[in-house]
Design a protein around this motif. Structure first.
Motif, mmCIF file in Angstrom:
data_model
loop_
_atom_site.group_PDB
_atom_site.id
_atom_site.type_symbol
_atom_site.label_atom_id
_atom_site.label_comp_id
_atom_site.label_asym_id
_atom_site.label_seq_id
_atom_site.Cartn_x
_atom_site.Cartn_y
_atom_site.Cartn_z
ATOM 1 N N UNK A 156 142.756 50.676 12.957
ATOM 2 C CA UNK A 156 141.717 49.959 13.690
ATOM 3 C C UNK A 156 142.087 49.770 15.158
ATOM 4 N N UNK A 157 143.378 49.530 15.430
ATOM 5 C CA UNK A 157 143.806 49.257 16.794
ATOM 6 C C UNK A 157 143.604 50.430 17.741
ATOM 7 N N UNK A 158 144.001 51.623 17.305
ATOM 8 C CA UNK A 158 143.863 52.806 18.161
ATOM 9 C C UNK A 158 142.529 53.516 17.951
ATOM 10 N N UNK A 159 141.847 53.183 16.845
ATOM 11 C CA UNK A 159 140.577 53.826 16.460
ATOM 12 C C UNK A 159 140.745 55.329 16.245
ATOM 13 N N UNK A 199 151.272 66.426 12.213
ATOM 14 C CA UNK A 199 150.333 65.320 12.073
ATOM 15 C C UNK A 199 149.184 65.537 13.052
ATOM 16 N N UNK A 200 147.954 65.395 12.564
ATOM 17 C CA UNK A 200 146.771 65.472 13.415
ATOM 18 C C UNK A 200 146.302 64.069 13.771
ATOM 19 N N UNK A 201 145.682 63.950 14.956
ATOM 20 C CA UNK A 201 145.077 62.686 15.388
ATOM 21 C C UNK A 201 143.626 62.962 15.768
ATOM 22 N N UNK A 202 142.702 62.254 15.107
ATOM 23 C CA UNK A 202 141.273 62.504 15.281
ATOM 24 C C UNK A 202 140.592 61.195 15.658
ATOM 25 N N UNK A 203 139.782 61.189 16.701
ATOM 26 C CA UNK A 203 139.123 59.962 17.140
ATOM 27 C C UNK A 203 138.013 59.559 16.181
ATOM 28 N N UNK A 204 137.576 58.303 16.317
ATOM 29 C CA UNK A 204 136.645 57.698 15.364
ATOM 30 C C UNK A 204 135.356 58.489 15.209
ATOM 31 N N UNK A 205 134.824 59.018 16.286
ATOM 32 C CA UNK A 205 133.560 59.757 16.230
ATOM 33 C C UNK A 205 133.772 61.259 16.394
ATOM 34 N N UNK A 206 135.013 61.706 16.205
ATOM 35 C CA UNK A 206 135.376 63.121 16.145
ATOM 36 C C UNK A 206 135.371 63.820 17.509
ATOM 37 N N UNK A 207 135.159 63.073 18.625
ATOM 38 C CA UNK A 207 135.142 63.754 19.923
ATOM 39 C C UNK A 207 136.515 64.330 20.276
ATOM 40 N N UNK A 208 137.569 63.602 19.966
ATOM 41 C CA UNK A 208 138.931 64.058 20.249
ATOM 42 C C UNK A 208 139.591 64.497 18.947
ATOM 43 N N UNK A 209 140.056 65.724 18.919
ATOM 44 C CA UNK A 209 140.720 66.244 17.726
ATOM 45 C C UNK A 209 141.986 66.981 18.146
#
Length: 276
Positions: free
Chosen positions: A41-44, A61-71
């Motif tokens: 929740x903190x980094x979303x 490890x992958x990092x994906x933003x809440x609304x998928x804009x950043x992948x």
């Protein structure tokens, strides 16, 4: 059809078109044998472990933003066979064969690799109210415990764990989704005080993988072998919610938006289901 519906009513069986035909509303691509997904929740951001092709050092490890804009699919690299994920404060942890890898949640820096003596194939982590982290060892039929100082001990070793995979900590028990050994695995509970193991289910369900809280006393569980997603209560009442496909791994359920996230290992995708 009329006779079929009558039989369903007589035997107390319910079936709906939605349960039979539920399909993912989104399929995220670009992964390499994903195993676990977690949200902060903190980094979303969502974080996904990728086992890749099991060559040394090719896991990530992958990092994906809440609304998928950043992948950022290769956000953290240099892992071997990363599986279960856990977030504690500003630290991200992943099990990596016989090591626990601690990473900075914000920068992606690998802080340390903690070897677990005697471990064979570490899998899912879960945290208690004091900050102790428990890790399953599927091949070793064990559960390990790491305290806040980073000290690791073998908390329990017992074949009655039926090759433990997913873990979930409650105030009284550690719930275990077992893979099974020469038979289908069950959902178990381990008393945190006595370490007594008992079965919530008794006949075997499948190759159980992820376990997530659905509501108070009810949990979602995944069967890797069939793709079946079930809900279960502590009395062992089991309901099939829907079926995805084989290789649905360590699931994530977000209660606020009632979405289920499935890392699909063979499909190299993350599938998202609406549970409303």
């Amino acid at each position: 059809m009329r006779h079929f519906l009558l039989l369903l009513l007589l035997f107390g069986i319910t079936a709906t078109a939605q349960e039979q035909n539920k399909t993912p509303e989104i399929k995220l691509t670009g992964f390499s044998h994903p195993e676990s997904i977690i949200f902060d929740e903190g980094t979303a951001y969502f974080y996904v472990s990728n086992m890749a092709d099991k060559a040394e050092g090719d896991g990530f490890i992958s990092r994906i933003s809440r609304k998928w804009q950043e992948q950022e699919h290769n956000w953290i690299t240099g892992l071997n066979d990363p599986k279960g994920l856990l977030i504690n404060g500003d630290r991200l942890y992943v099990t990596d064969v016989t090591n626990i890898v601690e990473m900075d949640l914000h920068t992606g820096e690998i802080i340390r690799r903690i070897p677990v003596e005697g471990a064979k194939s570490l899998n899912d982590p879960a945290i208690d109210e004091e900050g102790n982290i428990f890790f399953s060892d599927l091949v070793g039929n064990s559960i390990y415990k790491m305290n806040q100082a980073g000290e690791v001990e073998q908390w329990l070793n017992n074949t009655d764990l039926e090759r433990p995979n997913g873990l979930f900590v409650t105030p009284d028990n550690i719930l275990v989704a077992s893979w099974g050994e020469n038979q289908n695995g069950n959902i178990l509970k381990v008393d945190r005080g006595t370490k007594e193991i008992s079965k919530i289910t008794g006949n075997g369900i499948g190759n159980m993988d992820g376990i997530q809280s659905a509501a108070t006393g009810t949990y979602y569980i995944s069967d890797w072998a069939t793709g079946n997603i079930y809900s279960i209560d502590m009395q062992g009442n089991l309901t099939k919610e829907f079926t995805s496909e084989k290789s649905s791994g360590d699931i994530l359920y977000l209660k606020n938006d009632k979405k289920m996230y499935l890392p699909m290992n063979h499909q190299n995708e993350v599938w998202i289901y609406n549970m409303k």
